[in-house]
Design a protein around this motif. Structure first.
Motif, PDB file in Angstrom:
ATOM      1  N   GLU B 163      22.824  33.817  80.462  1.00  0.00           N
ATOM      2  CA  GLU B 163      23.291  32.494  80.840  1.00  0.00           C
ATOM      3  C   GLU B 163      22.124  31.539  81.009  1.00  0.00           C
ATOM      4  OE1 GLU B 163      26.156  31.328  80.888  1.00  0.00           O
ATOM      5  OE2 GLU B 163      27.465  33.061  80.884  1.00  0.00           O
ATOM      6  N   VAL B 164      21.056  32.046  81.627  1.00  0.00           N
ATOM      7  CA  VAL B 164      19.896  31.198  81.840  1.00  0.00           C
ATOM      8  C   VAL B 164      19.351  30.723  80.503  1.00  0.00           C
ATOM      9  CG1 VAL B 164      17.501  31.187  82.606  1.00  0.00           C
ATOM     10  CG2 VAL B 164      19.246  32.155  84.069  1.00  0.00           C
ATOM     11  N   GLU B 165      19.262  31.653  79.558  1.00  0.00           N
ATOM     12  CA  GLU B 165      18.759  31.285  78.232  1.00  0.00           C
ATOM     13  C   GLU B 165      19.627  30.224  77.576  1.00  0.00           C
ATOM     14  OE1 GLU B 165      18.297  34.772  75.786  1.00  0.00           O
ATOM     15  OE2 GLU B 165      16.874  35.569  77.263  1.00  0.00           O
ATOM     16  N   LEU B 192      22.829  32.855  91.863  1.00  0.00           N
ATOM     17  CA  LEU B 192      23.029  32.528  90.461  1.00  0.00           C
ATOM     18  C   LEU B 192      23.402  31.067  90.300  1.00  0.00           C
ATOM     19  CD1 LEU B 192      23.191  33.511  87.607  1.00  0.00           C
ATOM     20  CD2 LEU B 192      25.484  34.349  88.046  1.00  0.00           C
ATOM     21  N   ALA B 193      24.395  30.639  91.060  1.00  0.00           N
ATOM     22  CA  ALA B 193      24.875  29.260  90.929  1.00  0.00           C
ATOM     23  C   ALA B 193      23.776  28.273  91.312  1.00  0.00           C
ATOM     24  CB  ALA B 193      26.107  29.059  91.810  1.00  0.00           C
ATOM     25  N   LEU B 194      23.063  28.557  92.401  1.00  0.00           N
ATOM     26  CA  LEU B 194      22.035  27.615  92.847  1.00  0.00           C
ATOM     27  C   LEU B 194      20.932  27.472  91.801  1.00  0.00           C
ATOM     28  CD1 LEU B 194      21.687  28.475  96.649  1.00  0.00           C
ATOM     29  CD2 LEU B 194      22.690  26.428  95.604  1.00  0.00           C
ATOM     30  N   GLU B 195      20.560  28.603  91.229  1.00  0.00           N
ATOM     31  CA  GLU B 195      19.495  28.541  90.223  1.00  0.00           C
ATOM     32  C   GLU B 195      19.927  27.717  89.019  1.00  0.00           C
ATOM     33  OE1 GLU B 195      16.587  31.511  87.693  1.00  0.00           O
ATOM     34  OE2 GLU B 195      17.824  32.283  89.320  1.00  0.00           O
ATOM     35  N   LEU B 196      21.153  27.963  88.577  1.00  0.00           N
ATOM     36  CA  LEU B 196      21.646  27.250  87.406  1.00  0.00           C
ATOM     37  C   LEU B 196      21.825  25.759  87.670  1.00  0.00           C
ATOM     38  CD1 LEU B 196      23.999  30.070  86.318  1.00  0.00           C
ATOM     39  CD2 LEU B 196      22.162  29.121  84.927  1.00  0.00           C
ATOM     40  N   LEU B 197      22.320  25.442  88.846  1.00  0.00           N
ATOM     41  CA  LEU B 197      22.487  24.031  89.202  1.00  0.00           C
ATOM     42  C   LEU B 197      21.116  23.352  89.233  1.00  0.00           C
ATOM     43  CD1 LEU B 197      25.131  24.416  92.057  1.00  0.00           C
ATOM     44  CD2 LEU B 197      25.524  23.398  89.814  1.00  0.00           C
ATOM     45  N   ILE B 202      20.481  19.375  89.254  1.00  0.00           N
ATOM     46  CA  ILE B 202      21.530  19.078  90.211  1.00  0.00           C
ATOM     47  C   ILE B 202      21.040  19.452  91.613  1.00  0.00           C
ATOM     48  CG2 ILE B 202      23.864  19.707  90.966  1.00  0.00           C
ATOM     49  CD1 ILE B 202      24.436  20.280  87.965  1.00  0.00           C
ATOM     50  N   ILE B 203      21.271  18.547  92.564  1.00  0.00           N
ATOM     51  CA  ILE B 203      20.828  18.828  93.936  1.00  0.00           C
ATOM     52  C   ILE B 203      21.977  19.519  94.654  1.00  0.00           C
ATOM     53  CG2 ILE B 203      19.999  17.797  96.079  1.00  0.00           C
ATOM     54  CD1 ILE B 203      19.415  15.275  94.091  1.00  0.00           C
ATOM     55  N   ALA B 204      21.735  20.742  95.118  1.00  0.00           N
ATOM     56  CA  ALA B 204      22.832  21.492  95.708  1.00  0.00           C
ATOM     57  C   ALA B 204      22.548  21.889  97.153  1.00  0.00           C
ATOM     58  CB  ALA B 204      23.110  22.740  94.880  1.00  0.00           C
ATOM     59  N   ASP B 205      23.553  21.750  97.984  1.00  0.00           N
ATOM     60  CA  ASP B 205      23.506  22.318  99.328  1.00  0.00           C
ATOM     61  C   ASP B 205      24.431  23.526  99.355  1.00  0.00           C
ATOM     62  OD1 ASP B 205      23.243  19.302 101.374  1.00  0.00           O
ATOM     63  OD2 ASP B 205      21.793  20.393 100.129  1.00  0.00           O
ATOM     64  N   MET B 287      31.675  25.373  83.821  1.00  0.00           N
ATOM     65  CA  MET B 287      31.279  24.850  85.121  1.00  0.00           C
ATOM     66  C   MET B 287      30.574  23.506  84.958  1.00  0.00           C
ATOM     67  SD  MET B 287      29.032  26.848  87.932  1.00  0.00           S
ATOM     68  CE  MET B 287      28.062  26.024  89.148  1.00  0.00           C
ATOM     69  N   MET B 288      29.637  23.437  84.010  1.00  0.00           N
ATOM     70  CA  MET B 288      28.910  22.189  83.794  1.00  0.00           C
ATOM     71  C   MET B 288      29.858  21.103  83.288  1.00  0.00           C
ATOM     72  SD  MET B 288      26.027  22.672  84.939  1.00  0.00           S
ATOM     73  CE  MET B 288      25.248  24.150  85.558  1.00  0.00           C
TER      74      MET B 288
END
Lengths: 45, 524
Positions: B163-165, B192-197, B202-205, B287-288
């Motif tokens: 997914e990262v790739e 996983l989600a935080l890394e991808l965001l 994307i700024i995620a809390d 998701m994106m």
């Protein structure tokens, strides 16, 4: 092989790409008739 | 010729979505550490791991105690998974697990716990110690349950890498600066989600449960979107959403993330006030796309489509990317496999797809707007089947969703999928272009049709052959037309000939016959 003895297959599908696949796969061994609508198929059969 | 018949047939199936998930968690290999004080047990587990890993590259290391395991990890040895016995002298499995967590490894391995005792006791022990294991196996365990447990760990590792790739290469839409509140209790999903965001700017809390989510929204109400897990301890996603809605109204888009894709669960999410849902395991493209849809512009869906389309046009995929991109949205291998490797046929299907489906979502949109469910269902169905043929699973999945919603007469839901499917189609069309272009340049066949000088009699024969083929609805019509068109040396009527060609390509032989008779009236 005698051409006149080849079996005839009628393929009916409204999606031309399906007819593509059938034609490519079977045309070497069979006589293929193709119809995109049911009414046409009835005429052929 | 030999005697006998050969039969061949070709069946078209829709690819099941289950298969797609299975494929994602396909294991390519991994490093496994086995920790067990019992010599025989250690040997059996090692053999089982290796035996099942015959077609994948699995490295196995065995140690006899928790201390040795920790020493191994402390030395910086990397493992994807650890299979560890519970009851061991000195440091037992649970204590070892606690120590492993205390190492704060950057790539912390998945830990599968094994025990010959009651697995419930082990579970309780873990809960008491506030520890989690990726999986618990009861000894003696079968090779297949071991491998299942391993697969789910190593598979997830593969999944992340994959997914990262994909996402690194897939930056068409700028989501930079979008503020997301991620509400998720599962630590793995969080990471996983935080890394991808983060990769998309994307700024995620993060909130670990519903109560934290409500508190965070209360503290700084400036999120563009909330991604909400449904089942969580302390306060679940439904309740949290209701509280947010009651306090701050309906403006903030809240997206349910749920493994339950049953209609009832979706209904429950909607009732609690959520706007949309993403199925788990999360497809990151979806998701994106969902974030883009809700966070970029919350009131006008169609302008979103324009925005997304524009941004894709503004960042055309370069030639070098074509291979990567091809892998991202069209699975050429899967497509070819369905056609037993017939590349010419595959290319033809791609061309046909491009010709027939470029505007399909626009059509679909207008069918839905006009409340024409019958046409919409039919078109969605066709898109679904055709996408399956060329190997684009994402597009196929979205089309299947729309088909289902149309079938359920839920126009609103069907319309909600439109931005996703348009985006997916855009990707696919770009990739088809890239693929067709790259194929054309590599083969570089001289496609200039050379007119062959033929006598008028010969020419009439060719016309007659085509006519007979058309009259018989024969699949050789196309070949007959090609022969004829090579022999056309005087441009009679280009438009009429083109029309004839396209009728034949669409297998509309009756129309083609009419066209042929206009070009070359039957003589006598």
């Amino acid at each position: 092989m005698n051409n006149s003895k080849r079996a005839v297959i009628l393929a009916v599908d409204d999606a031309p790409e399906v007819l593509d696949i059938i034609k490519e796969t079977l045309a070497a061994d069979y006589d293929i008739k193709l119809a995109t609508r049911g009414e046409i198929a009835l005429k052929i059969a | 010729m030999g005697i006998g018949s050969t039969f061949g047939f070709c069946l078209t199936f829709d690819i099941s979505t289950e298969k797609a998930v299975e494929k994602i968690i396909h294991v390519d290999g991994g490093r496994v550490l086995i920790v067990d004080d019992n010599d025989a047990s250690r040997e059996i587990i090692a053999k089982q791991v290796v035996a099942h890993g015959f077609d994948v590259d699995v490295e196995v290391e065995v140690v006899m105690s928790g201390k040795q395991a920790l020493a191994c990890l402390a030395k910086g040895k990397l493992f994807d998974a650890i299979i560890m016995d519970w009851k061991m002298p000195e440091l037992d499995g649970v204590e070892t697990l606690r120590e492993i967590n205390a190492l704060h490894l950057t790539n912390s391995p998945f830990v599968i716990m094994a025990t010959a005792y009651d697995s419930h006791d082990l579970e309780n022990e873990l809960v008491v110690q506030n520890l989690t294991a990726a999986n618990i196996l009861t000894k003696p365990f079968s090779a297949s349950s071991l491998w299942d447990a391993l697969n789910s760990c190593l598979g997830t590792v593969q999944e992340i890498k994959q997914e990262v790739e994909t996402l690194v290469t897939d930056k068409q839409i700028s989501l930079e600066g979008v503020r997301v509140l991620l509400v998720e209790d599962n630590q793995f999903n969080q990471e996983l989600a935080l890394e991808l965001l983060d990769m998309r700017g994307i700024i995620a809390d993060l909130a670990e449960n519903g109560r934290e989510a409500v508190e965070l929204v209360a503290k700084n109400n400036n999120y563009d979107i909330v991604l909400m897990d449904c089942e969580m301890p302390i306060m679940d996603g439904y309740t949290a959403t209701q509280k947010i809605r009651a306090e701050w109204g309906s403006e903030l888009p809240i997206i349910a993330m749920t493994a339950n894709v049953m209609a009832d669960d979706i209904e429950r999410a909607k009732k609690s006030g959520m706007n949309d849902h993403i199925a788990k395991p999360i497809n990151f493209e979806a998701m994106m796309a969902t974030i883009a849809k809700w966070a970029l512009n919350t009131h006008n869906v169609s302008s979103n489509i324009e925005k997304i389309t524009e941004s894709i046009k503004a960042n055309p995929v370069t030639k070098q990317d074509s291979n990567i991109m091809t892998n991202a949205h069209i699975d050429v291998q899967a497509g070819l496999k369905m056609l037993t490797g017939n590349k010419d046929l595959y290319m033809r299907l791609l061309k046909r797809f491009k010709e027939n489906f470029s505007d399909s979502i626009v059509q679909l949109t207008s069918f839905l707007e006009a409340n024409n469910l019958e046409e919409a269902t039919c078109l969605a169905h066709t898109i679904k089947g055709t996408s399956a043929n060329i190997g684009t699973i994402t597009l196929q999945t979205f089309a299947a969703k729309i088909e289902k919603y149309c079938h359920d007469e839920d126009i609103k839901q069907a319309q909600d999928v439109l931005p996703d499917i348009q985006l997916s189609l855009n990707h696919v069309l770009i990739e088809i272009d890239n693929f067709l272009n790259s194929e054309n340049t590599t083969e570089d066949e001289p496609v200039i049709q050379q007119s062959k000088a033929v006598s008028p009699e010969e020419f009439n024969t060719l016309v007659q052959i085509l006519r007979e083929n058309l009259e018989n609805y024969d699949s050789n019509s196309e070949a007959a037309f090609l022969d004829l068109s090579k022999a056309v040396f005087i441009e009679k009527d280009k438009l009429a000939l083109d029309k004839l060609a396209s009728s034949i390509e669409d297998y509309d032989f009756e129309q083609a016959l009419i066209g042929l008779n206009i070009c070359y009236p039957e003589q006598g």
